[in-house]
Design a protein around this motif. Structure first.
Motif, PDB file in Angstrom:
ATOM      1  N   UNK A 118      22.721  44.173  24.233  1.00 20.36           N
ATOM      2  CA  UNK A 118      23.556  43.015  24.516  1.00 20.36           C
ATOM      3  C   UNK A 118      25.000  43.428  24.794  1.00 20.36           C
ATOM      4  N   UNK A 119      25.476  44.399  24.019  1.00 22.51           N
ATOM      5  CA  UNK A 119      26.860  44.852  24.199  1.00 22.51           C
ATOM      6  C   UNK A 119      27.019  45.542  25.553  1.00 22.51           C
ATOM      7  N   UNK A 120      26.052  46.381  25.918  1.00 21.98           N
ATOM      8  CA  UNK A 120      26.120  47.031  27.227  1.00 21.98           C
ATOM      9  C   UNK A 120      26.095  46.003  28.356  1.00 21.98           C
ATOM     10  N   UNK A 121      25.303  44.967  28.191  1.00 19.38           N
ATOM     11  CA  UNK A 121      25.271  43.907  29.196  1.00 19.38           C
ATOM     12  C   UNK A 121      26.628  43.220  29.308  1.00 19.38           C
ATOM     13  N   UNK A 122      27.272  43.063  28.171  1.00 19.72           N
ATOM     14  CA  UNK A 122      28.606  42.462  28.167  1.00 19.72           C
ATOM     15  C   UNK A 122      29.618  43.346  28.887  1.00 19.72           C
ATOM     16  N   UNK A 123      29.566  44.645  28.609  1.00 19.16           N
ATOM     17  CA  UNK A 123      30.501  45.572  29.254  1.00 19.16           C
ATOM     18  C   UNK A 123      30.240  45.662  30.755  1.00 19.16           C
ATOM     19  N   UNK A 124      28.953  45.632  31.131  1.00 24.26           N
ATOM     20  CA  UNK A 124      28.627  45.620  32.561  1.00 24.26           C
ATOM     21  C   UNK A 124      29.142  44.345  33.209  1.00 24.26           C
ATOM     22  N   UNK A 125      29.030  43.232  32.503  1.00 23.52           N
ATOM     23  CA  UNK A 125      29.531  41.962  33.014  1.00 23.52           C
ATOM     24  C   UNK A 125      31.026  41.992  33.255  1.00 23.52           C
ATOM     25  N   UNK A 126      31.746  42.696  32.378  1.00 26.36           N
ATOM     26  CA  UNK A 126      33.197  42.844  32.573  1.00 26.36           C
ATOM     27  C   UNK A 126      33.487  43.617  33.854  1.00 26.36           C
ATOM     28  N   UNK A 127      32.733  44.707  34.088  1.00 25.01           N
ATOM     29  CA  UNK A 127      32.916  45.487  35.312  1.00 25.01           C
ATOM     30  C   UNK A 127      32.613  44.636  36.549  1.00 25.01           C
ATOM     31  N   UNK A 128      31.556  43.848  36.482  1.00 22.77           N
ATOM     32  CA  UNK A 128      31.198  42.996  37.611  1.00 22.77           C
ATOM     33  C   UNK A 128      32.281  41.960  37.878  1.00 22.77           C
ATOM     34  N   UNK A 129      32.813  41.409  36.821  1.00 26.48           N
ATOM     35  CA  UNK A 129      33.853  40.390  36.957  1.00 26.48           C
ATOM     36  C   UNK A 129      35.072  40.959  37.684  1.00 26.48           C
ATOM     37  N   UNK A 130      35.466  42.168  37.307  1.00 19.20           N
ATOM     38  CA  UNK A 130      36.615  42.809  37.950  1.00 19.20           C
ATOM     39  C   UNK A 130      36.278  43.186  39.389  1.00 19.20           C
ATOM     40  N   UNK A 131      35.053  43.701  39.596  1.00 21.97           N
ATOM     41  CA  UNK A 131      34.651  44.089  40.942  1.00 21.97           C
ATOM     42  C   UNK A 131      34.651  42.920  41.912  1.00 21.97           C
ATOM     43  N   UNK A 132      34.146  41.778  41.471  1.00 29.01           N
ATOM     44  CA  UNK A 132      34.150  40.587  42.330  1.00 29.01           C
ATOM     45  C   UNK A 132      35.575  40.176  42.668  1.00 29.01           C
ATOM     46  N   UNK A 133      36.464  40.301  41.681  1.00 26.59           N
ATOM     47  CA  UNK A 133      37.869  39.937  41.919  1.00 26.59           C
ATOM     48  C   UNK A 133      38.468  40.842  42.989  1.00 26.59           C
ATOM     49  N   UNK A 134      38.196  42.140  42.893  1.00 24.38           N
ATOM     50  CA  UNK A 134      38.689  43.068  43.912  1.00 24.38           C
ATOM     51  C   UNK A 134      38.148  42.710  45.301  1.00 24.38           C
ATOM     52  N   UNK A 135      36.886  42.327  45.362  1.00 19.88           N
ATOM     53  CA  UNK A 135      36.317  41.933  46.655  1.00 19.88           C
ATOM     54  C   UNK A 135      37.061  40.743  47.237  1.00 19.88           C
ATOM     55  N   UNK A 136      37.337  39.755  46.395  1.00 17.30           N
ATOM     56  CA  UNK A 136      38.054  38.563  46.871  1.00 17.30           C
ATOM     57  C   UNK A 136      39.455  38.909  47.337  1.00 17.30           C
ATOM     58  N   UNK A 137      40.043  39.953  46.725  1.00 18.86           N
ATOM     59  CA  UNK A 137      41.393  40.370  47.105  1.00 18.86           C
ATOM     60  C   UNK A 137      41.407  41.287  48.317  1.00 18.86           C
ATOM     61  N   UNK A 138      40.220  41.673  48.790  1.00 18.30           N
ATOM     62  CA  UNK A 138      40.132  42.573  49.925  1.00 18.30           C
ATOM     63  C   UNK A 138      40.285  44.039  49.583  1.00 18.30           C
ATOM     64  N   UNK A 139      40.282  44.364  48.294  1.00 22.43           N
ATOM     65  CA  UNK A 139      40.385  45.759  47.854  1.00 22.43           C
ATOM     66  C   UNK A 139      38.971  46.299  47.686  1.00 22.43           C
ATOM     67  N   UNK A 140      38.328  46.610  48.788  1.00 21.42           N
ATOM     68  CA  UNK A 140      36.907  46.950  48.784  1.00 21.42           C
ATOM     69  C   UNK A 140      36.620  48.259  48.061  1.00 21.42           C
ATOM     70  N   UNK A 141      37.463  49.257  48.224  1.00 27.19           N
ATOM     71  CA  UNK A 141      37.232  50.540  47.567  1.00 27.19           C
ATOM     72  C   UNK A 141      37.274  50.421  46.048  1.00 27.19           C
ATOM     73  N   UNK A 142      38.238  49.643  45.536  1.00 33.04           N
ATOM     74  CA  UNK A 142      38.318  49.430  44.089  1.00 33.04           C
ATOM     75  C   UNK A 142      37.080  48.683  43.594  1.00 33.04           C
ATOM     76  N   UNK A 143      36.609  47.724  44.385  1.00 32.75           N
ATOM     77  CA  UNK A 143      35.403  46.982  44.015  1.00 32.75           C
ATOM     78  C   UNK A 143      34.203  47.913  43.952  1.00 32.75           C
ATOM     79  N   UNK A 144      34.091  48.797  44.917  1.00 36.05           N
ATOM     80  CA  UNK A 144      32.971  49.748  44.939  1.00 36.05           C
ATOM     81  C   UNK A 144      32.963  50.597  43.670  1.00 36.05           C
TER      82      UNK A 144
END
Length: 297
Positions: free
Chosen positions: A166-192
């Motif tokens: 459950x904790x790993x899923x939470x930490x992965x969710x945090x990474x996904x949340x940040x990655x999606x934000x980078x995508x919306x900002x157009x920072x594709x490399x950071x999202x990757x």
């Protein structure tokens, strides 16, 4: 002269009154008046208050056990009972401090596993949603892994393994949340970078299918078609029936890239664990230590 003397007296009186008012305004932790009492009575009274959910009173009696009988077997058990009472009242910092004190005094004691597990649960229950700071999540992961490493065959390790997922899923969710934000900002490399972290470090979590899809999406945006195809192939091989692969398949074919594996006819969305809130109810596994009451000599 008399007028000046009276003025000074009034000033001194006023300052004394203010000092007394300030002392009265400060609240101190209630403490039992010292009265020599049999250790069995103090401990039994604390256990009774614990059973009745009177956590603060229970802490007072168990602390009194330690104060009056510091070298007894009762005192050793009272530390863990104090930790449990603090945990039940959501005083997590105090509970962790109690557990650490027990471990520093009795590191080789059979009940040490309980202290390690209690620490882990205190961190676990402070985990917040993925949109906020995940410091407690990292602490929970470290503490849970410590339980498994030190006591792999214990009942606590069995539950700790479930919570680690459950904790790993939470930490992965945090990474996904940040990655999606980078995508919306157009920072594709950071999202990757964030999505690759999920695939490489948290590949057994529920977020992996979406992370692979986002990599396909991001690489297509950058014109890196071979990388997009490679991540799409990994997604299709491991999750052919997932809706994220169905979406990736459509995206790739729209660019003239034909994946080797077609999506299943009935694609379903996986990875719903991360969308569920952490349950804040008290952990059923964490009960007062089984051998909480020492045997009288």
């Amino acid at each position: 002269m008399l007028r000046n003397s009276l003025g000074r007296s009034a000033l001194v009186a006023a300052m004394a009154a203010l000092a007394l008012a300030g002392c009265a305004g400060r609240k101190e932790k209630p403490r039992l008046a010292y009265e020599e009492r049999p250790v069995e009575l103090l401990y039994a009274t604390g256990a009774d208050r614990l059973d009745r959910g009177l956590w603060s009173q229970a802490v007072g009696y168990f602390e009194e056990v330690e104060r009056q009988h510091p070298y007894s077997e009762w005192s050793r058990r009272a530390i863990l009972m104090t930790a449990f009472a603090h945990y039940q009242s959501n005083n997590y910092a105090e509970a962790i401090g109690d557990a650490d004190r027990f471990l520093s005094l009795y590191p080789g004691n059979p009940a040490a596993v309980y202290a390690y597990y209690l620490k882990a649960i205190c961190y676990f229950e402070q985990i917040v949603d993925v949109g906020r700071d995940q410091a407690a999540t990292g602490q929970a992961l470290n503490a849970l892994e410590e339980v498994v490493r030190r006591y792999p065959n214990s009942e606590y390790a069995q539950d700790a393994r479930l919570k680690i997922d459950m904790v790993n899923d939470q930490l992965a969710g945090k990474e996904m949340n940040i990655g999606r934000w980078y995508l919306r900002q157009g920072d594709t490399l950071a999202a990757i970078g964030r999505f690759k972290t999920v695939v490489e470090r948290y590949q057994t979590t529920s977020h992996t299918p979406e992370a692979l899809y986002r990599l396909v999406e991001a690489y297509l945006t950058l014109g890196l078609f071979e990388e997009a195809k490679r991540n799409g192939a990994v997604l299709g091989y491991n999750y052919p029936g997932d809706v994220w692969y169905s979406d990736a398949y459509k995206l790739l074919t729209s660019k003239g890239l034909q994946p080797a594996t077609a999506p299943s006819a009935r694609a379903e969305r996986r990875g719903m664990l991360s969308r569920l809130p952490f349950v804040k109810d008290k952990d059923a596994t964490l009960k007062p230590p089984a051998d909480a009451e020492p045997k009288s000599n």
